[in-house]
Design an enzyme around this catalytic site. Structure first.
Site, PDB file in Angstrom:
ATOM      1  N   TYR A 213       0.843  -1.206   0.000  1.00 19.25           N
ATOM      2  CA  TYR A 213       0.000   0.000   0.000  1.00 19.25           C
ATOM      3  C   TYR A 213       0.880   1.258   0.000  1.00 19.25           C
ATOM      4  O   TYR A 213       0.692   2.151  -0.825  1.00 19.25           O
ATOM      5  CB  TYR A 213      -0.886  -0.034   1.248  1.00 19.25           C
ATOM      6  CG  TYR A 213      -1.985   1.000   1.280  1.00 19.25           C
ATOM      7  CD1 TYR A 213      -2.921   1.093   0.258  1.00 19.25           C
ATOM      8  CD2 TYR A 213      -2.093   1.877   2.354  1.00 19.25           C
ATOM      9  CE1 TYR A 213      -3.943   2.034   0.309  1.00 19.25           C
ATOM     10  CE2 TYR A 213      -3.118   2.818   2.408  1.00 19.25           C
ATOM     11  CZ  TYR A 213      -4.041   2.887   1.384  1.00 19.25           C
ATOM     12  OH  TYR A 213      -5.047   3.819   1.434  1.00 19.25           O
ATOM     13  N   ASP A 214       1.849   1.298   0.922  1.00 20.87           N
ATOM     14  CA  ASP A 214       2.681   2.497   1.046  1.00 20.87           C
ATOM     15  C   ASP A 214       3.452   2.782  -0.247  1.00 20.87           C
ATOM     16  O   ASP A 214       3.423   3.897  -0.770  1.00 20.87           O
ATOM     17  CB  ASP A 214       3.714   2.327   2.176  1.00 20.87           C
ATOM     18  CG  ASP A 214       3.087   2.007   3.520  1.00 20.87           C
ATOM     19  OD1 ASP A 214       1.875   1.731   3.556  1.00 20.87           O
ATOM     20  OD2 ASP A 214       3.805   2.012   4.530  1.00 20.87           O
TER      21      ASP A 214
ATOM     22  N   ARG B 206      -3.804   7.829  16.379  1.00 18.07           N
ATOM     23  CA  ARG B 206      -4.355   8.134  15.061  1.00 18.07           C
ATOM     24  C   ARG B 206      -5.251   9.354  15.222  1.00 18.07           C
ATOM     25  O   ARG B 206      -5.680   9.700  16.326  1.00 18.07           O
ATOM     26  CB  ARG B 206      -5.219   6.982  14.517  1.00 18.07           C
ATOM     27  CG  ARG B 206      -4.491   5.674  14.223  1.00 18.07           C
ATOM     28  CD  ARG B 206      -3.532   5.790  13.049  1.00 18.07           C
ATOM     29  NE  ARG B 206      -2.973   4.498  12.679  1.00 18.07           N
ATOM     30  CZ  ARG B 206      -1.872   3.956  13.220  1.00 18.07           C
ATOM     31  NH1 ARG B 206      -1.206   4.589  14.150  1.00 18.07           N
ATOM     32  NH2 ARG B 206      -1.438   2.774  12.791  1.00 18.07           N
TER      33      ARG B 206
ATOM     34  N   ASN C 285      -6.765   8.747   8.417  1.00 16.20           N
ATOM     35  CA  ASN C 285      -7.851   7.839   8.848  1.00 16.20           C
ATOM     36  C   ASN C 285      -9.218   8.524   8.779  1.00 16.20           C
ATOM     37  O   ASN C 285      -9.397   9.612   9.313  1.00 16.20           O
ATOM     38  CB  ASN C 285      -7.607   7.365  10.274  1.00 16.20           C
ATOM     39  CG  ASN C 285      -6.356   6.513  10.382  1.00 16.20           C
ATOM     40  OD1 ASN C 285      -5.255   7.006  10.130  1.00 16.20           O
ATOM     41  ND2 ASN C 285      -6.504   5.258  10.730  1.00 16.20           N
TER      42      ASN C 285
ATOM     43  N   GLY D 193      -1.787   0.006  23.058  1.00 18.75           N
ATOM     44  CA  GLY D 193      -2.822   1.022  22.845  1.00 18.75           C
ATOM     45  C   GLY D 193      -2.306   2.451  22.929  1.00 18.75           C
ATOM     46  O   GLY D 193      -3.093   3.394  22.896  1.00 18.75           O
TER      47      GLY D 193
HETATM   48  N1  UDP Z   1      -6.122  -1.617  15.772  1.00 19.77           N
HETATM   49  C1  UDP Z   1      -6.442  -2.246  16.957  1.00 19.77           C
HETATM   50  N2  UDP Z   1      -7.454  -3.175  16.942  1.00 19.77           N
HETATM   51  C2  UDP Z   1      -8.162  -3.481  15.833  1.00 19.77           C
HETATM   52  C3  UDP Z   1      -7.840  -2.828  14.617  1.00 19.77           C
HETATM   53  C4  UDP Z   1      -6.808  -1.905  14.634  1.00 19.77           C
HETATM   54  O1  UDP Z   1      -5.829  -2.002  18.018  1.00 19.77           O
HETATM   55  O2  UDP Z   1      -9.081  -4.320  15.902  1.00 19.77           O
HETATM   56  C5  UDP Z   1      -5.055  -0.606  15.796  1.00 19.77           C
HETATM   57  C6  UDP Z   1      -3.980  -0.835  14.752  1.00 19.77           C
HETATM   58  O3  UDP Z   1      -2.995  -1.710  15.249  1.00 19.77           O
HETATM   59  C7  UDP Z   1      -3.478   0.581  14.528  1.00 19.77           C
HETATM   60  C8  UDP Z   1      -4.716   1.435  14.731  1.00 19.77           C
HETATM   61  O4  UDP Z   1      -5.634   0.645  15.484  1.00 19.77           O
HETATM   62  O5  UDP Z   1      -2.523   0.921  15.480  1.00 19.77           O
HETATM   63  C9  UDP Z   1      -5.388   1.890  13.451  1.00 19.77           C
HETATM   64  O6  UDP Z   1      -5.565   0.747  12.661  1.00 19.77           O
HETATM   65  P1  UDP Z   1      -6.444   0.733  11.355  1.00 19.77           P
HETATM   66  O7  UDP Z   1      -6.387  -0.671  10.831  1.00 19.77           O
HETATM   67  O8  UDP Z   1      -7.786   1.288  11.599  1.00 19.77           O
HETATM   68  O9  UDP Z   1      -5.753   1.726  10.310  1.00 19.77           O
HETATM   69  P2  UDP Z   1      -4.256   2.236  10.057  1.00 19.77           P
HETATM   70  O10 UDP Z   1      -4.225   3.599  10.623  1.00 19.77           O
HETATM   71  O11 UDP Z   1      -3.274   1.328  10.735  1.00 19.77           O
HETATM   72  O12 UDP Z   1      -4.128   2.206   8.580  1.00 19.77           O
END
Ligand code: UDP
Length: 319
Positions: free
Chosen positions: A154-155, A220, A183, A216
């Protein structure tokens, strides 16, 4: 946009794409959507199918457009190129498809924009910054991407897409804008696509544990979809956006554990937040600097996280 236009959207059956279709139709435009439904969903656009100013083609744009579609889109003045898997579990699953749609697919769409003299908008991503060493991220930051990691399809796919877009601008003077989407969330997100907001809300609504990856503390910034769509159309219409790269996202940062707590509160759920192993190459911090979008587009996202999440929760409840 003053006069109605004929507009092509790739990925128009996706989450952001389908909201963009709705908004452009509401402004009286003729909208043509191309989607291969790899991750997009027909349900997202079903309500527009009977309208005379909407047309849908199921097609994979890694192939040059077939004659029938090429003829039908003749006369477009704007091309929004959104087609690509965008959630981490999906682009990891469809890694090759993700690379191809962002490289060959973008090339094919730039050729169309060039031939039609249409304005071109590339939906890029905050992922081009990788795991950023600069915070918040400004457009001038070159990023910190692992070129062979699990997210690189993707990146690097989007980085290639940005490069070819800029080169079509330089060589052929295509009127381009590259939008780095941070996001985004809201109704019509795919419940199963694995992104954090969709996962947490659906887990909370079922009173099962929230799947938090890592400790956690990763952050974002979450933009509500109506703000994003407004930003995308401003970027398309703004004269000053030609050849520019612009961040669009909500400029407030939350930890993933805070997001979990907010969602548990808003849904009045009895779910606990459970820790799972961290995801590989997961960016630790992400927050857009949106100074450029504010100045150039007059764009400032207005939907707060609490309001946006409430709408999204209501949507998932209604399914
Ligand atoms: N994440 C999480 N639990 C989930 C899905 C995502 O803790 O069920 C975390 C993930 O590891 C990341 C953040 O939430 O740190 C955002 O993830 P997402 O997949 O929504 O999008 P990203 O910003 O990584 O593209």
């Amino acid at each position: 946009m003053k006069t109605p236009s004929k507009i092509l959207i790739t990925g128009g059956a996706g989450f952001i794409g389908s909201h963009l279709v709705e908004s452009l139709l509401a402004k009286g435009n003729e909208v043509i959507c191309i989607d291969n439904f790899l991750t997009g969903k027909k349900e997202n656009i079903e309500e527009f199918l009977g309208r005379k100013n909407f047309r849908l083609f199921k097609y994979d744009i890694i192939q040059p457009l077939k004659k029938e579609i090429r003829q039908k889109i003749h006369g477009i003045t704007r091309l929004y190129h959104l087609a690509s898997p965008a959630s981490p579990p999906q682009y990891k699953k469809y890694a090759i498809e993700t690379l191809l749609v962002n490289s060959i697919g973008t090339y094919n769409m730039l050729e169309v924009a060039k031939e039609e003299r249409a304005k071109f908008l590339l939906a890029s991503t905050s992922e081009v910054y990788g795991n950023p060493l600069v915070h918040p991220q400004k457009e001038g930051y070159f990023g910190n991407v692992n070129p062979i990691g699990v997210r690189s399809c993707y990146d690097e796919g989007k980085r290639f897409a940005e490069s070819i877009t800029m080169n079509y601008h330089r060589k052929y003077q295509v009127d381009t804008r590259i939008i780095r989407i941070f996001n985004t969330y809201g109704p019509k997100m795919d419940r199963e696509d694995g992104r954090v907001i969709a996962n947490f809300i659906n887990q909370a609504l079922r009173d099962i544990p929230l799947t938090m990856h890592g400790d956690g503390t990763q952050t974002r910034s979450f933009c509500y979809v109506s703000d994003m769509v407004d930003g995308l159309s401003r970027a398309m219409e703004s004269k000053g956006a030609n050849s520019e790269v612009i961040n669009l996202g909500y400029p407030k940062e939350y930890t993933i554990s805070e997001i979990g707590k907010i969602i548990v509160d808003l849904t009045k759920s009895s779910s606990e937040i459970k820790r799972y192993p961290p995801q590989e190459d997961d960016p630790e911090r992400r927050k857009p600097d949106i100074t450029k979008a504010k100045k150039l587009l007059g764009w400032d996202p207005s939907v707060s996280l609490t309001i946006g999440l409430s709408h999204t929760i209501n949507y998932f409840r209604s399914l």
